[in-house]
Design a protein around this motif. Structure first.
Motif, PDB file in Angstrom:
ATOM      1  N   ASP A 273       0.922  -1.257  -0.268  1.00 28.89           N
ATOM      2  CA  ASP A 273       0.196   0.160   0.134  1.00 28.89           C
ATOM      3  C   ASP A 273       1.062   1.408   0.047  1.00 28.89           C
ATOM      4  OD1 ASP A 273      -1.979   2.343   0.411  1.00 28.89           O
ATOM      5  OD2 ASP A 273      -1.677   1.325   2.901  1.00 28.89           O
ATOM      6  N   ILE A 274       0.518   2.012  -0.697  1.00 23.55           N
ATOM      7  CA  ILE A 274       1.597   3.129  -0.956  1.00 23.55           C
ATOM      8  C   ILE A 274       1.444   4.325   0.425  1.00 23.55           C
ATOM      9  CG2 ILE A 274       2.185   3.948  -3.353  1.00 23.55           C
ATOM     10  CD1 ILE A 274      -0.032   5.991  -3.959  1.00 23.55           C
ATOM     11  N   PHE A 275       0.240   3.966   1.043  1.00 24.88           N
ATOM     12  CA  PHE A 275      -0.424   4.534   1.853  1.00 24.88           C
ATOM     13  C   PHE A 275       0.175   4.165   3.205  1.00 24.88           C
ATOM     14  CE2 PHE A 275      -2.203   6.771  -1.266  1.00 24.88           C
ATOM     15  CZ  PHE A 275      -1.190   8.182  -1.209  1.00 24.88           C
ATOM     16  N   ALA A 276       0.993   2.411   2.917  1.00 28.94           N
ATOM     17  CA  ALA A 276       0.946   1.722   4.381  1.00 28.94           C
ATOM     18  C   ALA A 276       1.366   2.613   5.253  1.00 28.94           C
ATOM     19  CB  ALA A 276       2.395   0.700   3.712  1.00 28.94           C
ATOM     20  N   PRO A 277       0.777   2.255   6.413  1.00 33.58           N
ATOM     21  CA  PRO A 277       1.570   2.285   7.820  1.00 33.58           C
ATOM     22  C   PRO A 277       2.540   3.050   7.916  1.00 33.58           C
ATOM     23  CG  PRO A 277       0.117   0.669   8.473  1.00 33.58           C
ATOM     24  CD  PRO A 277      -0.122   0.988   7.397  1.00 33.58           C
ATOM     25  N   VAL A 278       3.689   3.458   8.621  1.00 31.49           N
ATOM     26  CA  VAL A 278       4.828   3.961   8.136  1.00 31.49           C
ATOM     27  C   VAL A 278       5.823   2.722   9.106  1.00 31.49           C
ATOM     28  CG1 VAL A 278       6.820   5.431   9.123  1.00 31.49           C
ATOM     29  CG2 VAL A 278       4.963   6.383   8.375  1.00 31.49           C
ATOM     30  N   ARG A 279       5.957   2.728  10.297  1.00 28.18           N
ATOM     31  CA  ARG A 279       5.920   1.452  10.786  1.00 28.18           C
ATOM     32  C   ARG A 279       6.477   0.318  10.393  1.00 28.18           C
ATOM     33  NH1 ARG A 279       4.458  -0.654  16.555  1.00 28.18           N
ATOM     34  NH2 ARG A 279       3.463   1.226  16.246  1.00 28.18           N
ATOM     35  N   GLY A 280       5.372  -0.943   9.807  1.00 32.35           N
ATOM     36  CA  GLY A 280       4.916  -1.803   8.876  1.00 32.35           C
ATOM     37  C   GLY A 280       5.052  -1.498   7.320  1.00 32.35           C
ATOM     38  N   ALA A 281       5.740  -0.783   6.003  1.00 29.64           N
ATOM     39  CA  ALA A 281       6.616  -0.071   5.339  1.00 29.64           C
ATOM     40  C   ALA A 281       7.877   0.241   6.035  1.00 29.64           C
ATOM     41  CB  ALA A 281       5.826   1.480   4.909  1.00 29.64           C
TER      42      ALA A 281
ATOM     43  N   PHE B 354       1.094  14.034   0.911  1.00 27.42           N
ATOM     44  CA  PHE B 354       0.591  13.446   2.997  1.00 27.42           C
ATOM     45  C   PHE B 354       2.264  11.405   1.853  1.00 27.42           C
ATOM     46  CE2 PHE B 354      -0.531   8.903   4.379  1.00 27.42           C
ATOM     47  CZ  PHE B 354      -1.044   9.198   4.998  1.00 27.42           C
ATOM     48  N   LEU B 355       2.045  11.979   0.917  1.00 27.46           N
ATOM     49  CA  LEU B 355       2.910  10.251   0.175  1.00 27.46           C
ATOM     50  C   LEU B 355       4.567  10.475   0.778  1.00 27.46           C
ATOM     51  CD1 LEU B 355       2.981   8.182  -1.215  1.00 27.46           C
ATOM     52  CD2 LEU B 355       3.452   9.282  -3.601  1.00 27.46           C
ATOM     53  N   LEU B 356       5.202  12.352   0.583  1.00 33.94           N
ATOM     54  CA  LEU B 356       6.173  12.191   0.880  1.00 33.94           C
ATOM     55  C   LEU B 356       6.085  12.299   1.955  1.00 33.94           C
ATOM     56  CD1 LEU B 356       9.329  14.148  -0.194  1.00 33.94           C
ATOM     57  CD2 LEU B 356       7.714  16.410   0.893  1.00 33.94           C
ATOM     58  N   ARG B 357       5.714  12.504   3.441  1.00 30.25           N
ATOM     59  CA  ARG B 357       6.009  12.910   4.681  1.00 30.25           C
ATOM     60  C   ARG B 357       6.061  11.022   4.592  1.00 30.25           C
ATOM     61  NH1 ARG B 357       2.277  16.558   4.984  1.00 30.25           N
ATOM     62  NH2 ARG B 357       0.042  15.512   5.006  1.00 30.25           N
ATOM     63  N   LYS B 358       5.418  10.646   4.726  1.00 30.85           N
ATOM     64  CA  LYS B 358       5.532   9.185   5.128  1.00 30.85           C
ATOM     65  C   LYS B 358       7.114   8.147   4.575  1.00 30.85           C
ATOM     66  CE  LYS B 358       4.187   4.566   3.301  1.00 30.85           C
ATOM     67  NZ  LYS B 358       4.600   3.850   1.467  1.00 30.85           N
ATOM     68  N   GLU B 359       7.260   8.962   3.340  1.00 33.22           N
ATOM     69  CA  GLU B 359       8.650   7.610   2.416  1.00 33.22           C
ATOM     70  C   GLU B 359       9.942   8.576   3.384  1.00 33.22           C
ATOM     71  OE1 GLU B 359       9.502   5.379   0.793  1.00 33.22           O
ATOM     72  OE2 GLU B 359       6.595   4.729   0.519  1.00 33.22           O
TER      73      GLU B 359
END
Lengths: 449, 449
Positions: A273-281, B354-359
């Motif tokens: 998922d491109i928006f996966a929760p940070v921890r899992g990713a 949002f994607l940038l913050r997550k990555e």
């Protein structure tokens, strides 16, 4: 077309409305989308907005939307649903989709779903679940419409009028004997274009492709592609008709397989998922970074052997990245060609030697060409003809090794049943880094010191 | 199944016989294969054997086999054919395939092919050729079967009986008015299941998807996938029915698109023949190696700035590959995710922040984690806590920059209409190499000297 424009307009509108927080018209816009489009929209939304939209999807679409999502997004959304909602979603699905769906359900919910089905559907579902999910049997639907060989087309047509609507993507009925043995297919267009008094046995297509239930889904996809099929019968080992596979499911297999190759090359899961929760990713990617770190330290330890040479000729450290990266690029080109050809079943014992010779020749030509260029630049840069000789030789050696690794790494992985797209590039660049550093530094030590 | 086993048996047999030189039974085995399978076989054969098999393909299959080949192999084989053979091959093709085919012909041969067609077919071919090849219009076939809305199903059926066989993959007739304006589709199963005296206008599906001729082939494929279509009508700007697209051509588009992404990432052409002549293959790959060399020299010039530091602390040269390759892997993961999501149309102005913050968060977590590991190893290896600090900081910085580059490089390329799969990885690794070397060596100079 207008409908289509409306629906892609609806997605844009939805996003805009979601961003602005005005939700009232969103629900209506959502109803104009089909399940695959809703799934795509959900995947493109950050978690908070995703939750809002998911709650607006009509319950009868829930099941199909879930099936069109990647594993990660689906699991996250299903975790928010209670048993009652999951059972309701399952009830709206076709048997083949339902079989996919229950795979993702907790055991207790599966039991509830099975209870909610009538006896016929339960038997059908169990028939599909009896096969591995990635085989023709696991992919098939059980909604076949069958006729006997000894009736006329007129009788078939009266039967169809009585029966009413046919299952989606029915382009042919199947002809079976009284023991359900598969005899042939009766394409709809033949019923329409041939004489009403002709017998089914005389009109049916006997030569049509039929799939064994145990056939792997890759082979199924290949067969659909090669023979341009829309649907095909699935039979068990005793030639009993057990179901059919339709092109829409095959297209999904093809798309998923292609995504798998692309994502594997970067050590990612195709369901990510491109928006996966940070921890899992972060955790999943850490694995790949860790493997890479081991190989990088291995390359470093080669450099470490030559600390003495580097401190005397620092230009060697400057040229290290050039030799290694040229090898990496050359090797990746060979590797990618091999990954594609292995997937298409085009490489075997009869031709890999020819391929090896060709790739070696290409590597030598490019090795010599770029060795001359890098040598000339290095000569000018560091005013040292001997350094130019060293770096040039290192490039020729490394390009050759890169081609060898590009052939043998995927061949070996393939032989041991490992997907070359998954592990190939890390192993390959380890080879090209290690050999690149070693050839440059060892030659440098021999020639320059 | 038996037929299928036979035909994959035939491929194995063919290869064996070709290897042994006993050619007599090969021709018969070849006849059991469909054109796609023959094309796959040809692609898997080295040039000499390929020529032998190609000469054994029956002339009526020539056209379809050529269409199933990659550009390179096709061009090579067509070069061996004379005008007469090319015209004969063309004559066996459907209009949509023929439109593809003539694109690959020399102008003079195209004229001959056009002359050999009857007036109707020529008009149809010219209709398809009027559209860009990568649009719905260029992809379509003109073999639509049309009916009027004001007749009964009984009349339709009598018409079909008179007409005889329908074009392949006809799952619906199209309903048009007297000016050929598209009104709706009449699925074959409805003709069979609804009452004979019902009017077409009452039975037809008005809501079925219809494609504008100017729609890009990627959009066509998306629409087929999302709505599970088998065929769809194609209309021009004035809603006049001009043709139809069938799923088999869409499957080809999907497969080609997937191959394009995979091959582009390695700077290869998706049509590359694995047995291409060495000279051509070497020339094409040289371009990619040359581009890479420029970026590698750029990275080297960064190292060159710090020659003084390296000669004093050679351990920096040893750790250079670690910092650079960890950044490369991290950045590629973000890049691959972006390439996939951009292709699916899932990234836009509403969600890239949002994607940038997550990555960035993922990169920071992994950056710190692996900085600790690399720092600890370096401390133990070189017995220098300050060197450990330097390399750890460099890794955190480089992972962050890798994530930024992984987001912005494909977004920028996409914005300017460049395929991120083609140029993305070279630009990305330039960023991660340059920044990795710079952060490590600059910090080393500041802290260690």
């Amino acid at each position: 077309m207008s409908e289509r424009e409306q629906s892609s307009g609806a997605v844009a509108l939805l996003r805009e409305r979601l961003a602005s927080g005005r939700l009232l018209p969103v629900r209506r816009a959502l109803h104009a989308l089909n399940p695959a489009e809703i799934a795509n929209l959900l995947e493109s939304l950050p978690p908070r907005q995703r939750k809002v939209v998911w709650e607006m999807v009509s319950p009868e679409d829930d099941g199909e939307v879930l099936l069109h999502l990647g594993d990660d997004v689906r699991t996250a959304l299903m975790r928010q649903m209670d048993v009652h909602e999951l059972v309701a979603a399952a009830e709206e699905l076709d048997i083949d989709d339902l079989a996919d769906f229950v795979e993702h359900l907790p055991e207790t919910v599966t039991q509830q779903v099975l209870k909610a089905l009538d006896a016929d559907d339960r038997a059908r579902l169990e028939a599909v679940l009896a096969y591995e999910p990635d085989t023709a049997g696991g992919l098939m639907n059980t909604d076949t419409v069958t006729v006997r060989p000894d009736v006329t087309l007129d009788v078939v047509q009266r039967y169809l009028r009585l029966r009413g609507e046919l299952p989606a993507h029915t382009d042919a009925l199947f002809v079976v004997d009284r023991y359900s043995h598969y005899l042939g297919a009766l394409p709809l267009d033949r019923i329409l274009t041939r004489g009403a008094d002709e017998l089914v046995s005389g009109v049916m297509a006997r030569e049509r492709d039929v799939l064994k239930a145990s056939l792997s889904e890759e082979r199924v996809a290949k067969q659909f592609e090669d023979a341009d099929l829309v649907s095909a019968a699935v039979v068990d080992d005793r030639n009993v008709l057990v179901g059919r596979i339709t092109i829409d499911d095959v297209v999904d297999v093809i798309r998923r397989d292609a995504e798998h190759k692309l994502m594997s090359l970067a050590g990612l899961d195709e369901d990510e998922d491109i928006f996966a929760p940070v921890r899992g990713a972060a955790r999943r990617r850490a694995v790949w970074l860790g493997i890479n770190l081991l190989t990088a330290f291995f390359a470093s330890s080669v450099v470490d052997l030559f600390q003495g040479s580097i401190s005397k000729v620092v230009a060697l450290a400057v040229l290290m990245p050039v030799v290694a990266s040229m090898g990496g690029i050359g090797g990746s080109q060979t590797l990618t060609l091999m990954i594609r050809s292995l997937a298409l079943g085009q490489i075997g014992s009869h031709n890999w030697r020819f391929l090896l010779r060709k790739e070696l020749a290409v590597a030598l030509i490019n090795g010599v060409l770029w060795a001359l260029v890098v040598g000339a630049v290095s000569w000018w840069w560091f005013a040292s003809p001997m350094l130019a000789l060293v770096v040039g030789l290192a490039i020729v050696i490394n390009q050759t090794i890169a081609a060898l690794a590009g052939i043998f790494v995927p061949l070996t992985l393939h032989k041991f049943g490992v997907d070359p797209a998954l592990a190939g590039s890390v192993i390959l660049t380890t080879f090209t880094d290690v050999c690149g550093f070693f050839s440059l530094l060892a030659l440098g030590t021999l020639i320059l010191l």
